[in-house]
Design a protein around this motif. Structure first.
Motif, PDB file in Angstrom:
ATOM      1  N   UNK A  28      12.091  19.067 -15.397  1.00  0.00           N
ATOM      2  CA  UNK A  28      13.417  19.535 -15.003  1.00  0.00           C
ATOM      3  C   UNK A  28      13.749  20.836 -15.722  1.00  0.00           C
ATOM      4  N   UNK A  29      14.919  21.338 -15.459  1.00  0.00           N
ATOM      5  CA  UNK A  29      15.444  22.559 -16.043  1.00  0.00           C
ATOM      6  C   UNK A  29      14.883  23.774 -15.307  1.00  0.00           C
ATOM      7  N   UNK A  30      14.991  24.931 -15.917  1.00  0.00           N
ATOM      8  CA  UNK A  30      14.521  26.155 -15.276  1.00  0.00           C
ATOM      9  C   UNK A  30      13.139  26.535 -15.819  1.00  0.00           C
ATOM     10  N   UNK A  31      12.511  27.478 -15.145  1.00  0.00           N
ATOM     11  CA  UNK A  31      11.203  27.972 -15.594  1.00  0.00           C
ATOM     12  C   UNK A  31      11.404  28.910 -16.772  1.00  0.00           C
ATOM     13  N   UNK A  32      10.644  28.744 -17.839  1.00  0.00           N
ATOM     14  CA  UNK A  32      10.796  29.659 -18.972  1.00  0.00           C
ATOM     15  C   UNK A  32      10.297  31.066 -18.611  1.00  0.00           C
ATOM     16  N   UNK A  33      11.030  32.064 -19.002  1.00  0.00           N
ATOM     17  CA  UNK A  33      10.623  33.445 -18.738  1.00  0.00           C
ATOM     18  C   UNK A  33       9.298  33.788 -19.419  1.00  0.00           C
ATOM     19  N   UNK A  34       8.998  33.084 -20.515  1.00  0.00           N
ATOM     20  CA  UNK A  34       7.788  33.359 -21.298  1.00  0.00           C
ATOM     21  C   UNK A  34       6.505  33.100 -20.511  1.00  0.00           C
ATOM     22  N   UNK A  35       6.563  32.316 -19.438  1.00  0.00           N
ATOM     23  CA  UNK A  35       5.364  32.086 -18.638  1.00  0.00           C
ATOM     24  C   UNK A  35       4.861  33.386 -18.012  1.00  0.00           C
ATOM     25  N   UNK A  36       5.723  34.376 -17.907  1.00  0.00           N
ATOM     26  CA  UNK A  36       5.321  35.682 -17.408  1.00  0.00           C
ATOM     27  C   UNK A  36       4.305  36.370 -18.310  1.00  0.00           C
ATOM     28  N   UNK A  37       4.184  35.909 -19.570  1.00  0.00           N
ATOM     29  CA  UNK A  37       3.198  36.477 -20.496  1.00  0.00           C
ATOM     30  C   UNK A  37       1.771  36.116 -20.100  1.00  0.00           C
ATOM     31  N   UNK A  38       1.618  35.200 -19.152  1.00  0.00           N
ATOM     32  CA  UNK A  38       0.285  34.814 -18.665  1.00  0.00           C
ATOM     33  C   UNK A  38      -0.160  35.820 -17.605  1.00  0.00           C
ATOM     34  N   UNK A  39      -0.195  37.088 -17.993  1.00  0.00           N
ATOM     35  CA  UNK A  39      -0.453  38.170 -17.045  1.00  0.00           C
ATOM     36  C   UNK A  39      -1.896  38.206 -16.543  1.00  0.00           C
ATOM     37  N   UNK A  40      -2.808  37.485 -17.178  1.00  0.00           N
ATOM     38  CA  UNK A  40      -4.201  37.437 -16.721  1.00  0.00           C
ATOM     39  C   UNK A  40      -4.419  36.359 -15.648  1.00  0.00           C
ATOM     40  N   UNK A  41      -3.388  35.576 -15.371  1.00  0.00           N
ATOM     41  CA  UNK A  41      -3.489  34.478 -14.407  1.00  0.00           C
ATOM     42  C   UNK A  41      -3.818  35.023 -13.021  1.00  0.00           C
ATOM     43  N   UNK A  42      -4.903  34.508 -12.430  1.00  0.00           N
ATOM     44  CA  UNK A  42      -5.326  34.966 -11.099  1.00  0.00           C
ATOM     45  C   UNK A  42      -5.088  33.926 -10.016  1.00  0.00           C
ATOM     46  N   UNK A  43      -5.077  32.639 -10.382  1.00  0.00           N
ATOM     47  CA  UNK A  43      -4.936  31.610  -9.347  1.00  0.00           C
ATOM     48  C   UNK A  43      -4.537  30.263  -9.946  1.00  0.00           C
ATOM     49  N   UNK A  44      -4.058  29.420  -9.060  1.00  0.00           N
ATOM     50  CA  UNK A  44      -3.703  28.029  -9.367  1.00  0.00           C
ATOM     51  C   UNK A  44      -2.618  27.901 -10.430  1.00  0.00           C
ATOM     52  N   UNK A  45      -1.485  28.499 -10.136  1.00  0.00           N
ATOM     53  CA  UNK A  45      -0.269  28.319 -10.922  1.00  0.00           C
ATOM     54  C   UNK A  45       0.522  27.262 -10.172  1.00  0.00           C
ATOM     55  N   UNK A  46       0.331  26.016 -10.550  1.00  0.00           N
ATOM     56  CA  UNK A  46       0.870  24.879  -9.803  1.00  0.00           C
ATOM     57  C   UNK A  46       1.986  24.187 -10.576  1.00  0.00           C
ATOM     58  N   UNK A  47       3.189  24.369 -10.078  1.00  0.00           N
ATOM     59  CA  UNK A  47       4.345  23.689 -10.651  1.00  0.00           C
ATOM     60  C   UNK A  47       5.114  22.973  -9.550  1.00  0.00           C
ATOM     61  N   UNK A  48       4.455  22.688  -8.456  1.00  0.00           N
ATOM     62  CA  UNK A  48       5.119  22.043  -7.322  1.00  0.00           C
ATOM     63  C   UNK A  48       5.383  20.564  -7.588  1.00  0.00           C
TER      64      UNK A  48
END
Length: 121
Positions: A71-91
């Protein structure tokens, strides 16, 4: 938690399909060498996502927190994962609020950015 001391862990941290109902320990953000497959999928985790997970900036694929009750909101700090290319699954959670603009820093993201089945406005 002691799990956060596994700082050399680089891939395949899988806690999939258990009955975990507590919060995600903030110390897991100390796994800064993690590059792929951080998967506490299909549990009953109901707290918010710790901001410390943003410290896992080496992640390139498979941050899978889906199918919980986060629950709650998405933390802004997840944006620091700038190397992420695929499979960001929070559904399939209970994430509310809007999508932070900081997630746009994931400029390498090429596929599977999934936030569906939440309460995002």
């Amino acid at each position: 938690t002691q799990l956060g001391q596994m700082s050399a862990m680089a891939s395949n941290f899988n806690l999939r399909s258990n009955s975990i109902s507590s919060s995600i320990p903030t110390q897991l953000g100390q796994m800064v060498k993690m590059t792929e497959s951080f998967s506490p999928v299909s549990n009953s985790i109901s707290s918010s996502i710790p901001t410390q997970l943003g410290q896992m900036s080496a992640m390139t694929s498979s941050l899978e927190l889906n199918s919980n009750s986060i629950s709650s909101s998405l933390p802004t700090q997840l944006g620091q994962m700038s190397a992420m290319t695929s499979y960001f699954h929070l559904y399939s959670n209970k994430i509310s609020s809007s999508i932070p603009t900081q997630l746009g820093q994931m400029s390498a993201m090429a596929s599977h950015f999934w936030l569906y089945s939440n309460k995002i406005s």
